[in-house]
Every structure is written in structure tokens, then in C-alpha cells.
Motif scaffolding. Structure first.
Motif, PDB file in Angstrom:
ATOM      1  N   ALA A  48      -4.820   7.374  -1.209  1.00  0.00           N
ATOM      2  CA  ALA A  48      -5.951   8.027  -0.563  1.00  0.00           C
ATOM      3  C   ALA A  48      -6.242   7.469   0.825  1.00  0.00           C
ATOM      4  N   VAL A  49      -5.811   6.238   1.109  1.00  0.00           N
ATOM      5  CA  VAL A  49      -6.044   5.650   2.437  1.00  0.00           C
ATOM      6  C   VAL A  49      -4.756   5.551   3.249  1.00  0.00           C
ATOM      7  N   GLY A  50      -3.662   6.141   2.754  1.00  0.00           N
ATOM      8  CA  GLY A  50      -2.435   6.178   3.527  1.00  0.00           C
ATOM      9  C   GLY A  50      -1.376   5.177   3.131  1.00  0.00           C
ATOM     10  N   VAL A  51      -1.570   4.484   2.014  1.00  0.00           N
ATOM     11  CA  VAL A  51      -0.538   3.573   1.503  1.00  0.00           C
ATOM     12  C   VAL A  51       0.272   4.375   0.485  1.00  0.00           C
ATOM     13  N   ALA A  52       1.372   4.924   0.949  1.00  0.00           N
ATOM     14  CA  ALA A  52       2.098   5.927   0.172  1.00  0.00           C
ATOM     15  C   ALA A  52       3.101   5.347  -0.801  1.00  0.00           C
ATOM     16  N   GLY A  53       3.397   4.047  -0.688  1.00  0.00           N
ATOM     17  CA  GLY A  53       4.373   3.445  -1.575  1.00  0.00           C
ATOM     18  C   GLY A  53       4.215   1.939  -1.614  1.00  0.00           C
ATOM     19  N   ILE A  54       4.833   1.319  -2.615  1.00  0.00           N
ATOM     20  CA  ILE A  54       4.762  -0.127  -2.760  1.00  0.00           C
ATOM     21  C   ILE A  54       6.107  -0.679  -3.201  1.00  0.00           C
ATOM     22  N   ILE A  55       6.336  -1.933  -2.834  1.00  0.00           N
ATOM     23  CA  ILE A  55       7.411  -2.731  -3.434  1.00  0.00           C
ATOM     24  C   ILE A  55       6.729  -3.653  -4.433  1.00  0.00           C
ATOM     25  N   ASP A  56       6.895  -3.377  -5.724  1.00  0.00           N
ATOM     26  CA  ASP A  56       6.243  -4.181  -6.752  1.00  0.00           C
ATOM     27  C   ASP A  56       7.195  -5.295  -7.179  1.00  0.00           C
ATOM     28  N   VAL A  57       6.672  -6.515  -7.193  1.00  0.00           N
ATOM     29  CA  VAL A  57       7.518  -7.694  -7.365  1.00  0.00           C
ATOM     30  C   VAL A  57       7.348  -8.262  -8.771  1.00  0.00           C
ATOM     31  N   GLY A  58       8.460  -8.354  -9.487  1.00  0.00           N
ATOM     32  CA  GLY A  58       8.496  -9.035 -10.775  1.00  0.00           C
ATOM     33  C   GLY A  58       9.220 -10.352 -10.600  1.00  0.00           C
ATOM     34  N   CYS A  59       8.510 -11.472 -10.754  1.00  0.00           N
ATOM     35  CA  CYS A  59       9.140 -12.760 -10.449  1.00  0.00           C
ATOM     36  C   CYS A  59       8.931 -13.792 -11.558  1.00  0.00           C
ATOM     37  N   GLU A  60       8.505 -13.337 -12.733  1.00  0.00           N
ATOM     38  CA  GLU A  60       8.535 -14.147 -13.942  1.00  0.00           C
ATOM     39  C   GLU A  60       9.323 -13.364 -14.978  1.00  0.00           C
ATOM     40  N   LEU A  61      10.005 -14.053 -15.861  1.00  0.00           N
ATOM     41  CA  LEU A  61      10.900 -13.385 -16.808  1.00  0.00           C
ATOM     42  C   LEU A  61      10.213 -12.229 -17.541  1.00  0.00           C
ATOM     43  N   PRO A  62       8.980 -12.379 -18.056  1.00  0.00           N
ATOM     44  CA  PRO A  62       8.363 -11.251 -18.765  1.00  0.00           C
ATOM     45  C   PRO A  62       7.960 -10.095 -17.848  1.00  0.00           C
ATOM     46  N   HIS A  63       7.883 -10.346 -16.547  1.00  0.00           N
ATOM     47  CA  HIS A  63       7.414  -9.322 -15.617  1.00  0.00           C
ATOM     48  C   HIS A  63       8.543  -8.531 -14.963  1.00  0.00           C
ATOM     49  N   LEU A  64       9.780  -8.915 -15.217  1.00  0.00           N
ATOM     50  CA  LEU A  64      10.899  -8.213 -14.589  1.00  0.00           C
ATOM     51  C   LEU A  64      10.924  -6.754 -15.025  1.00  0.00           C
ATOM     52  N   GLU A  65      10.876  -6.537 -16.325  1.00  0.00           N
ATOM     53  CA  GLU A  65      10.922  -5.167 -16.829  1.00  0.00           C
ATOM     54  C   GLU A  65       9.640  -4.406 -16.487  1.00  0.00           C
ATOM     55  N   THR A  66       8.527  -5.107 -16.324  1.00  0.00           N
ATOM     56  CA  THR A  66       7.272  -4.442 -15.936  1.00  0.00           C
ATOM     57  C   THR A  66       7.426  -3.769 -14.582  1.00  0.00           C
ATOM     58  N   ALA A  67       8.011  -4.484 -13.625  1.00  0.00           N
ATOM     59  CA  ALA A  67       8.206  -3.913 -12.287  1.00  0.00           C
ATOM     60  C   ALA A  67       9.172  -2.732 -12.336  1.00  0.00           C
ATOM     61  N   VAL A  68      10.235  -2.863 -13.118  1.00  0.00           N
ATOM     62  CA  VAL A  68      11.186  -1.753 -13.243  1.00  0.00           C
ATOM     63  C   VAL A  68      10.517  -0.552 -13.902  1.00  0.00           C
ATOM     64  N   ARG A  69       9.713  -0.799 -14.937  1.00  0.00           N
ATOM     65  CA  ARG A  69       9.020   0.300 -15.614  1.00  0.00           C
ATOM     66  C   ARG A  69       8.105   1.047 -14.648  1.00  0.00           C
ATOM     67  N   MET A  70       7.370   0.297 -13.821  1.00  0.00           N
ATOM     68  CA  MET A  70       6.492   0.955 -12.858  1.00  0.00           C
ATOM     69  C   MET A  70       7.287   1.840 -11.905  1.00  0.00           C
ATOM     70  N   ALA A  71       8.458   1.357 -11.484  1.00  0.00           N
ATOM     71  CA  ALA A  71       9.295   2.148 -10.583  1.00  0.00           C
ATOM     72  C   ALA A  71       9.831   3.393 -11.290  1.00  0.00           C
ATOM     73  N   LEU A  72      10.183   3.264 -12.546  1.00  0.00           N
ATOM     74  CA  LEU A  72      10.663   4.418 -13.306  1.00  0.00           C
ATOM     75  C   LEU A  72       9.544   5.433 -13.520  1.00  0.00           C
TER      76      LEU A  72
END
Length: 318
Positions: free
Chosen positions: A66-90
Motif C-alpha cells: 500500500a505504500v509502494g514496497v512491492a516485494g521483499i527478500i525474506d531471510v531464513g538464517c536459522e535451521l528451522p526458518h529456512l523452509e519458512t522463508a521458502v514457503r513464504m516465497a512459494l
């Protein structure tokens, strides 16, 4: 303001960016914003303050758009968060892309090899730290190969001598070197975490040879370091700390590398820009950081926004 009276509510939405000046948040942790806001809400209610809304990932992305931030690079940098970042991208194709790594402070905890750092915090191992660093990095490798459209970077990796003590410095360096090698093998850009380790990070990059596209996330170095980055063709990503009083060196660094090597990020839920430092950060806050960056670089906000977007596209191909 005392902790009791500290404002824990969300910052107001900034003025939206012009339609042709939309941007991408170069480095954020959107899934972590949710529990962070939940903790803020708990603190607020304990202090008798108004409740703080807790938004889910979809709502946070909509607020950003809504304010013009049209995309993000979401960072998974702990072992349990790796798949979380991939899931968000999917789940959000074309809007969310993932960067994956084992954070430098996490790297020394894997295998229970940590050493307390100058921050004075005790070591706190989690069940996933029973996994060796080598196996954890192998999971980064596996996910990057399995999801080439979603995983656009290796990161955040690097060195952190504030939270990890000197006794584990070389362990951290070797983990950093392993990530450098992986980024080169996969032909991916690399996002660097560098805290109180400027010389160690630069020396390692120069000895090993940096990936073709190397990004210093939430750049915290000085003018000399910016000059090295400029000469090496590295990129600097600026977070809310570019707006903090006393960070003249960081603002000077933006001028030194110029708009062709500058990106913008939140590192949410941390590093909220002024005048809202201390509140929960989220991608919708990017325009506030762009204002500080534009002032530092002597450019208009739309021009800086367009420049960061062009650089982000060049680095990640998104």
C-alpha cells in the motif's frame, strides 16, 4: 521515555511512494515480525497501555504494498526458518523471494561450539543445534537447488564478534568461507552480516575472492570501508540505522558508493528508522528509511527509490 511509558504501538503508515518509484525490501524477516509484535502487545497490556495489533504475514505484505514496497527478500538464517522463508516465497510468487544461510552466530552454536561474546549474554542452545554446521549448511544447499525460482541469495552470512567471542572467531570465519564457496558454486549473490568484524570480513572476502554480487546488509561500516566496497564492486544495503543520530559515517558511505550500488532494507522486526526507533519494524516502514537515505545522498526520495529498485533487480534478478 521510560520503559514503562515507551510507545509500543505501530508507527503510522508513511506517505506512499509515487507509483513509478516502488521498491523492494532487500532484507527482512517477516515471519519474525508476528511474534515480535505479539511480545510488544503483551508488554503494552502489562503496562496498562492500549493493545498493539498483531498482523499476519499476508497483512504485513499488503501494508507494504500500500505504500509502494512491492516485494521483499525474506531471510531464513536459522535451521528451522529456512523452509519458512521458502514457503513464504512459494505462497507469494513474484512478491517474496528467499535468501538462505546459517547466521554467523548460529554457525558456532551448531555442534555446541559457542563462546560468549562482548554482549555478555549467556549461550542458549536449541534442539536444532545438535545438528552439525555441515549438515545445517547442506540443508541450505538442498533447498536452494530444490527451489531455484524462490531462493535468490545466500545470506545472511559473515562474522559477528559482538555476540560471539574471540575464542570462536575462526569457527565463524570457516563457516563464512563455506557460505562464500556455496554462493559461488550456485552462482548466487551473497548477503553479509557484519557486526564488529569489519576487518575480518573484508580480509576473508579478499583472500577467498568474493561472489560476483556481494551485498553488505544493514551496512554499519565507515567511509574507508565504503571505499573498499566501491573499489571491489560490492553493494551496500541501508537499514533504519542510516537515520540514527551519530551515524554520519554510514551516511557518508552511501555518498561514496553512489546510487549504482545502494539498496534499502528493514531487517524487520529490528532497526526501526527514526523517529520510531524502539517500535516493531516491518516492510511498510521502508519510505522512512528512504527519506534519510535520500537526504544523505542529496537526492529526491523517488530518485533514490528507483535507484535501489534498479540495483536490487540487477543483484537478484527479481
Amino acid at each position: 521515555m521510560s520503559r514503562h511509558h515507551r510507545n509500543r504501538s505501530w508507527a503510522p503508515a508513511p506517505q506512499p511512494l509515487p507509483r513509478d518509484a516502488w521498491v523492494i525490501d532487500d532484507h527482512t524477516h517477516v515471519a519474525s515480525v508476528v511474534p515480535f509484535a505479539r511480545a510488544m502487545n503483551h508488554e503494552a497490556q502489562e503496562k496498562g497501555q492500549p493493545a498493539v495489533p498483531v498482523y499476519d504475514e499476508d497483512q504485513l505484505l499488503a501494508q507494504a504494498a500500500a505504500v509502494g514496497v512491492a516485494g521483499i527478500i525474506d531471510v531464513g538464517c536459522e535451521l528451522p526458518h529456512l523452509e519458512t522463508a521458502v514457503r513464504m516465497a512459494l505462497d507469494h510468487p513474484g512478491v517474496v523471494h528467499a535468501a538462505l544461510a546459517i547466521h554467523p552466530n548460529e554457525a558456532v552454536l551448531h555442534g555446541h561450539r559457542g563462546v560468549p561474546g562482548p554482549d555478555g549474554l549467556p549461550l542458549h542452545y536449541q534442539p536444532w543445534h545438535d545438528t552439525s554446521f555441515e549438515d545445517a549448511l547442506a540443508e541450505v544447499h538442498r533447498l536452494a537447488l530444490a527451489h531455484p525460482e524462490q531462493v535468490v541469495a545466500i545470506g545472511e552470512t559473515g562474522m559477528d564478534l559482538f555476540r560471539t567471542g574471540q575464542g570462536a572467531k575462526e569457527i565463524q570465519r570457516e563457516a563464512f568461507r563455506a557460505h562464500i564457496a556455496l554462493a559461488k558454486e550456485l552462482g548466487l549473490p551473497m548477503q553479509i552480516h557484519d557486526r564488529d568484524a569489519h576487518r575480518e570480513v573484508i580480509d576473508t572476502l579478499l583472500v577467498d575472492g568474493s561472489p560476483e554480487r556481494t551485498v553488505f546488509h544493514s551496512f554499519s561500516g565507515d567511509a574507508e570501508m565504503a571505499g573498499i566496497a566501491r573499489d571491489q564492486g560490492w553493494y551496500l544495503s541501508f537499514s533504519g540505522i542510516v537515520s540514527y543520530k551519530g551515524n554520519d559515517d554510514i551516511r557518508e558511505a552511501a555518498r561514496i558508493v553512489g546510487p549504482e550500488h545502494v539498496m534499502v532494507e528493514t531487517d524487520a522486526p529490528y532497526l526501526t528508522p527514526m523517529p520510531y526507533r524502539g517500535r516493531t519494524n516491518a516492510p511498510y516502514m521502508i519510505p522512512y528509511t528512504l527519506e534519510a537515505l535520500a537526504q544523505a545522498m542529496g537526492m529526491s526520495v523517488p530518485d533514490v527509490a528507483r535507484a535501489t529498485r534498479a540495483v536490487t533487480r540487477t543483484v537478484y534478478g527479481v
